[in-house]
Design a protein around this motif. Sequence first.
Motif, short mmCIF file in Angstrom:
data_model
loop_
_atom_site.label_atom_id
_atom_site.label_comp_id
_atom_site.label_asym_id
_atom_site.label_seq_id
_atom_site.Cartn_x
_atom_site.Cartn_y
_atom_site.Cartn_z
N VAL A 32 49.83 45.72 38.35
CA VAL A 32 50.38 46.15 39.63
C VAL A 32 49.76 47.44 40.16
N LEU A 33 48.98 48.12 39.33
CA LEU A 33 48.33 49.34 39.80
C LEU A 33 46.98 49.07 40.46
N PHE A 34 46.47 47.83 40.36
CA PHE A 34 45.21 47.45 40.99
C PHE A 34 45.53 46.61 42.22
N GLN A 35 45.30 47.16 43.39
CA GLN A 35 45.62 46.43 44.61
C GLN A 35 44.35 46.12 45.39
N LEU A 45 50.78 42.00 51.12
CA LEU A 45 51.70 41.32 50.20
C LEU A 45 51.94 42.18 48.95
N GLN A 46 50.88 42.74 48.40
CA GLN A 46 51.02 43.60 47.22
C GLN A 46 51.86 44.84 47.53
N GLU A 47 51.65 45.43 48.69
CA GLU A 47 52.43 46.61 49.05
C GLU A 47 53.91 46.28 49.19
N SER A 68 45.61 51.99 42.63
CA SER A 68 44.22 52.15 43.02
C SER A 68 43.79 50.96 43.87
N ARG A 69 42.96 51.24 44.87
CA ARG A 69 42.38 50.17 45.68
C ARG A 69 40.90 50.04 45.43
N GLN A 70 40.41 50.73 44.43
CA GLN A 70 38.99 50.70 44.07
C GLN A 70 38.83 49.92 42.76
N SER A 124 51.19 43.62 32.25
CA SER A 124 51.78 44.74 32.96
C SER A 124 52.90 45.39 32.15
N VAL A 125 52.73 46.68 31.89
CA VAL A 125 53.80 47.46 31.27
C VAL A 125 54.94 47.63 32.27
N ILE A 126 54.58 47.88 33.51
CA ILE A 126 55.57 48.16 34.56
C ILE A 126 56.50 46.98 34.76
#
Length: 196
Positions: A32-35, A45-47, A68-70, A124-126
């Motif tokens: 979830v941290l990679f968008q 959608l991810q946001e 992150s978006r990179q 995903s840990v989250i």
Amino acid sequence: TTLCNTVIDNPNNLTKYDMVTYITNYLDTDTVLFQANEEEDLLKLQEVEWDPVITWFNKKFNVNLAKSRQMDSPIVNEKDKTTLSKHLLSYNFAAINGNHYALHYYETNIVISGFVYGVDTLKSVILTMACVERFLTPEKAVVLSRLEEEYQTGYWGRIEWAHDLNQQDLQARLSAVVLFIYFNSQSNKMQSKVVQ
């Protein structure tokens, strides 16, 4: 059954500290941290779906994870990893003393093994923590872990026997993890009836 057998056998002879380190290091690559970087519809959608979970996680565990978006990894500082480690190590540590030490040590390894299995299932840990803390249902967490795949199948089409089977398998695994952690965490709160 797989989860129980893995915990009992512990084929890699992992300690609870090894497992907690594995979980906290997984934050660096949490799904979830990679968008999305280029696909605007997917990013929206991810946001909508992921950002509230990240916000909840940050508030619940008093951390400051950022997406992150990179292509590079999001920065997860050591303080946040330490905070999460302390939380994970607190499972089944209600009263460690004397004769109960070995039992509690074993129970803690069991619960942490459940977390590892959940993290491996969702990538995903989250999302795993959100399920264990009952912020998300296992069904919702699986959908969120497969968000990009769901987005792509909406565009390219769905192969029922493959995509549906994968989703059901992940839901079954995650549901087992949540129950496993719950039941093994509650055992230290149960009291035996005194027989006179």
